[in-house]
Each structure stands twice: as structure tokens, then as C-alpha cells.
Scaffold this active site. Structure first.
Site, short mmCIF file in Angstrom:
data_model
loop_
_atom_site.label_atom_id
_atom_site.label_comp_id
_atom_site.label_asym_id
_atom_site.label_seq_id
_atom_site.Cartn_x
_atom_site.Cartn_y
_atom_site.Cartn_z
N ASP A 216 0.93 -1.16 0.08
CA ASP A 216 0.02 -0.03 0.01
C ASP A 216 0.93 1.16 0.13
OD1 ASP A 216 -2.27 -1.46 0.12
OD2 ASP A 216 -2.39 -1.69 2.13
N ALA A 217 2.11 1.19 -0.52
CA ALA A 217 2.87 2.45 -0.43
C ALA A 217 3.35 2.78 -1.91
CB ALA A 217 4.08 2.11 0.26
#
EC number: 3.5.1.10
Length: 291
Positions: free
Chosen positions: A236-237
Site C-alpha cells: 500500500d505504498a
């Protein structure tokens, strides 16, 4: 691609200096290119210059392969550290969707494709559960069920190898994780870098990982959101393409937040996918410029 008039889309980035715009514009003007859209940006933090240009295809006396060959010389003249691409909107974009059990993002994208709003080829939907097979096949699209054995790491690796085979068969312009609740292994993140898009049901970087609505409810937030981003090996980065939010209140339960959040997830994913396919998203490091 999207739009009725065929165009060539040039995206370009390099360290900023004087003369870049003049060099590109002169090249296109000398070739007879009719620029119908142009956008520019310089990031003061990195010193990196970005541009996206659309040129009418019928204004040039050669096809896209020749344009690429000629523009390569322009790019070299602007330095060795350049990042560029030339795309033809006459080539219809191919998209493969990865899904699990939750269908709201899939339903939305299928509707946009069926209505012609999203003019793409959708050759396959792949699910790690069979739940969304019927709705996919009802739209005339092949559905592939690739199960992941519970607690079997080797079986999970084999499942991802099968998914990669199914995806790569179509050489898609985008691989969309439409609420595909599995973490891609690093080798797939690398293989599909810049093409794999995920919708995360949170306004990142807040509430990373699983059950973000539960985290948001426990924190008492007043806004919940969704983030469309490129997939990288860092959970999620990846570089963010689009985000949106919706207001929630103290009386909303987790279920209320989930229901409201689904509306934002659908719209955010559709926007992010469209911008990606229109080559409006330029990535530099872990940041994006969206023209």
C-alpha cells in the site's frame, strides 16, 4: 483508447533546464504536427521536468513507429537521463482484472465497459474465488478461477504463477486489482511495474493493510476515503494516482463506513484507470504527476 480522433501521446521527463519545450515544439512543428493538448510541470523538490503532449495523428506524414524513432533523437539531444514514451490512441487498451469476493468495483467497471464509457478490451477476469464468475460471463468475458489453498505457501506460489500466465497471455496495458485481496509477490510487482493498479479502501497513508474501515471507526475519523495507486513490493505504498473521500459521522457503524466507502472506491478506481490508460500519469520515484 479513449476519444474519437486518433492522436499520438508523447510523455517526457528529464532534469529541468532551459530549452526543453522549445526543442520538443520545434521538432513537432517541423514535422507538421498539430498539437491539440499540452501540459508541463517542474517539480522544485527534484528538479525534474514533465510534459504530456497530444498530436493529431493525421497531421503527421508518418506512423507512430517512425515518430518514436525520430523522437528518440530529440530525447538524446536533451540528455542521457530522460524518460519518455510515445503512444497511439488508435491502439485499444487491454485490461485484465483481478478480483476476490467483493464485486462492487467489478460491477462498476463492467458497466462502464458495457456502456462504452470505458472503451477498452477486457479479455479476462481472474478470481481467487468463483463468486464473481457468473456476472463476468454474463458480460461475455472469460472468467478464470485460480484458487489459493489455505495455509499452503507452495500452493499459493503456484497460484500466482498461474495468474501470471493468464495475465501475460494478453500483454495488458493495465492489470487492475479490483479488490483482489491478495498481496502480489515481489516478482509480479516487478514484472507489472507501472501497469498494476490497486484500489485501497483508505485514504493512504492512513490505515494501511487489512480492515482499514475498522481502524477508521476505532479512531473516530470524520472522513473515509479510497486510494488508487500503482502496486509495488511495499504494501500500500506505491505511487498514488487518485484519491477521494466521503464524510462519515459519529453515528456510523463500521458497516455504514464500508457501505459509504464502496461508492468512493468505485469512482476512484475508475478515474485512476482512465487516467492511466490515457497516459496522463507520469511517475518519478514514488510520486506522480497527473496531467
Amino acid at each position: 483508447m479513449l476519444g474519437s480522433q486518433r492522436r499520438y501521446v508523447i510523455t517526457f521527463g528529464c532534469p529541468d533546464r532551459t530549452g526543453i519545450i522549445a526543442r520538443i515544439s520545434s521538432f513537432l512543428a517541423e514535422a507538421g504536427g498539430w498539437i491539440v493538448e499540452a501540459a508541463y510541470h517542474t517539480d522544485p523538490d527534484t528538479g525534474w521536468f514533465f510534459t504530456r503532449q497530444e498530436v493529431r495523428a493525421d497531421s503527421l506524414p508518418f506512423e507512430v513507429d517512425e515518430l518514436r524513432a525520430r523522437f528518440a533523437g530529440v530525447a538524446r539531444s536533451l540528455g542521457s537521463d530522460t524518460d519518455w514514451q510515445v503512444d497511439d490512441t488508435g491502439e485499444r487498451s487491454r485490461v485484465v482484472l483481478l478480483v476476490s469476493r467483493e464485486g462492487h468495483c467489478l460491477y462498476d467497471l463492467l458497466g462502464r465497459v458495457a456502456s462504452g464509457e470505458l472503451d477498452i478490451e477486457l479479455p479476462a477476469v481472474i478470481g481467487n474465488h468463483p463468486a464473481l464468475g457468473d456476472i463476468t460471463r454474463a458480460h461475455g468475458i472469460p472468467f478464470h478461477h485460480v484458487p489459493f489453498p489455505r495455509g499452503d505457501a507452495e500452493g499459493g506460489a503456484a497460484a500466482f504463477r498461474r495468474i501470471r500466465e493468464l495475465v501475460d497471455e494478453h500483454d495488458p496495458h493495465a492489470v487492475v486489482l479490483a479488490r483482489f485481496m491478495r498481496i502480489l509477490p515481489p516478482e509480479l510487482c516487478t514484472a507489472w511495474a507501472g501497469r498494476a493498479l490497486n484500489i485501497h479502501h483508505s485514504f493512504l497513508p492512513s490505515f494501511v493493510g487489512a480492515r482499514p474501515y475498522h481502524q477508521a471507526h476505532a479512531r473516530g475519523v470524520k472522513l473515509v476515503g479510497a486510494t488508487c495507486h500503482y502496486v509495488t513490493a511495499d504494501l500500500d505504498a506505491g505511487p498514488i494516482i487518485e484519491q477521494d473521500v466521503i464524510r462519515v459521522g459519529h453515528g456510523d457503524s463500521v458497516s455504514d463506513m464500508v457501505r459509504k466507502g464502496r461508492d468512493i472506491e468505485k469512482v476512484t478506481l475508475a478515474r485512476g484507470l482512465r487516467w492511466h490508460l490515457e497516459r496522463r500519469v507520469l511517475v518519478h520515484g514514488n510520486r506522480t504527476v497527473v496531467f
